[in-house]
Design a protein around this motif. Structure first.
Motif, short mmCIF file in Angstrom:
data_model
loop_
_atom_site.label_atom_id
_atom_site.label_comp_id
_atom_site.label_asym_id
_atom_site.label_seq_id
_atom_site.Cartn_x
_atom_site.Cartn_y
_atom_site.Cartn_z
N SER A 48 0.43 -1.10 -0.67
CA SER A 48 -0.20 -0.03 0.17
C SER A 48 0.60 1.36 0.03
O SER A 48 1.72 1.66 0.97
CB SER A 48 -1.16 0.14 1.25
OG SER A 48 -1.25 1.27 1.51
N ALA A 49 0.78 2.23 -0.68
CA ALA A 49 0.81 3.70 -1.05
C ALA A 49 0.75 4.48 0.27
O ALA A 49 2.14 4.98 0.67
CB ALA A 49 0.69 4.41 -1.99
N ASN A 50 0.19 4.26 0.93
CA ASN A 50 0.09 4.85 2.43
C ASN A 50 0.90 4.11 3.37
O ASN A 50 1.64 5.42 4.22
CB ASN A 50 -1.26 4.69 2.66
CG ASN A 50 -2.05 5.22 1.89
OD1 ASN A 50 -1.61 6.14 1.22
ND2 ASN A 50 -3.33 5.25 1.85
N THR A 51 1.45 3.16 3.24
CA THR A 51 2.13 2.64 4.82
C THR A 51 2.86 1.18 4.21
O THR A 51 2.95 -0.04 3.51
CB THR A 51 1.19 1.41 5.84
OG1 THR A 51 1.12 0.85 5.42
CG2 THR A 51 0.03 2.21 6.61
N ILE A 52 4.18 1.99 3.59
CA ILE A 52 5.22 1.51 3.13
C ILE A 52 5.84 0.60 4.18
O ILE A 52 6.48 0.96 4.79
CB ILE A 52 6.52 1.47 2.29
CG1 ILE A 52 5.30 1.89 0.88
CG2 ILE A 52 7.11 0.58 1.42
CD1 ILE A 52 6.06 2.75 0.17
N ASN A 73 1.02 2.83 -8.54
CA ASN A 73 -0.10 2.34 -9.27
C ASN A 73 -1.25 2.16 -8.12
O ASN A 73 -1.60 1.13 -7.55
CB ASN A 73 0.27 0.36 -9.95
CG ASN A 73 -0.64 0.64 -11.05
OD1 ASN A 73 -2.08 1.22 -11.03
ND2 ASN A 73 -1.13 -1.02 -10.86
N SER A 74 -2.27 2.73 -8.74
CA SER A 74 -3.19 3.29 -8.06
C SER A 74 -3.44 2.87 -6.62
O SER A 74 -3.99 1.89 -6.47
CB SER A 74 -4.87 2.86 -8.64
OG SER A 74 -4.21 1.43 -8.41
N GLY A 75 -2.68 4.02 -6.39
CA GLY A 75 -3.08 3.08 -4.31
C GLY A 75 -2.24 2.98 -3.93
O GLY A 75 -1.85 2.44 -2.75
N ASN A 76 -1.32 1.82 -5.00
CA ASN A 76 0.04 0.30 -4.21
C ASN A 76 1.15 1.56 -4.74
O ASN A 76 1.16 1.90 -5.59
CB ASN A 76 -0.98 -0.87 -4.66
CG ASN A 76 -1.76 -0.91 -4.21
OD1 ASN A 76 -1.92 -0.99 -2.96
ND2 ASN A 76 -2.88 -1.75 -4.79
#
Length: 85
Positions: A48-52, A73-76
Motif C-alpha cells: 500500500s502506498a500509504n504504509t510501506i 499504481n492506484s494506491g499501491n
C-alpha cells in the motif's frame, strides 16, 4: 669477423622484435575477451502506498536483493528487486 657480428646482431634484433610483437598480440587478445554476463533473478513486492513496511524490504536487503525501482499504481506501489544468481 664483422660479417658474423652483423649476422648475430641482426638475428638478436629480429628475435627481440618477434618476441615483443608476440607479447603485444597476446595482451591485446586477452583484452578483447568480453567478461561473462551476470545473470540476475528478480522479485516484485506490492504494498500500500500509504504504509510501506520497511521490515520486509530490509530482510530482502540482507538476503542480497537490491531495490531497482518503485512504480506507483492506484494506491499501491510495486517494488522491483534484483540480485545475482
Amino acid at each position: 669477423m664483422f660479417a658474423k657480428q652483423r649476422v648475430f646482431w641482426a638475428i638478436v634484433i629480429l628475435a627481440g622484435i618477434g618476441i615483443a610483437g608476440y607479447r603485444t598480440t597476446s595482451a591485446d587478445a586477452q583484452q578483447d575477451v568480453p567478461p561473462l554476463a551476470t545473470r540476475w533473478e528478480y522479485q516484485v513486492i506490492s504494498q500500500s502506498a500509504n504504509t510501506i513496511a520497511s521490515k520486509p524490504i530490509n530482510q530482502l536487503g540482507k538476503e542480497g536483493w537490491e531495490l531497482v525501482t518503485v512504480v506507483p499504481n492506484s494506491g499501491n506501489v510495486h517494488l522491483y528487486f534484483k540480485r545475482p544468481r
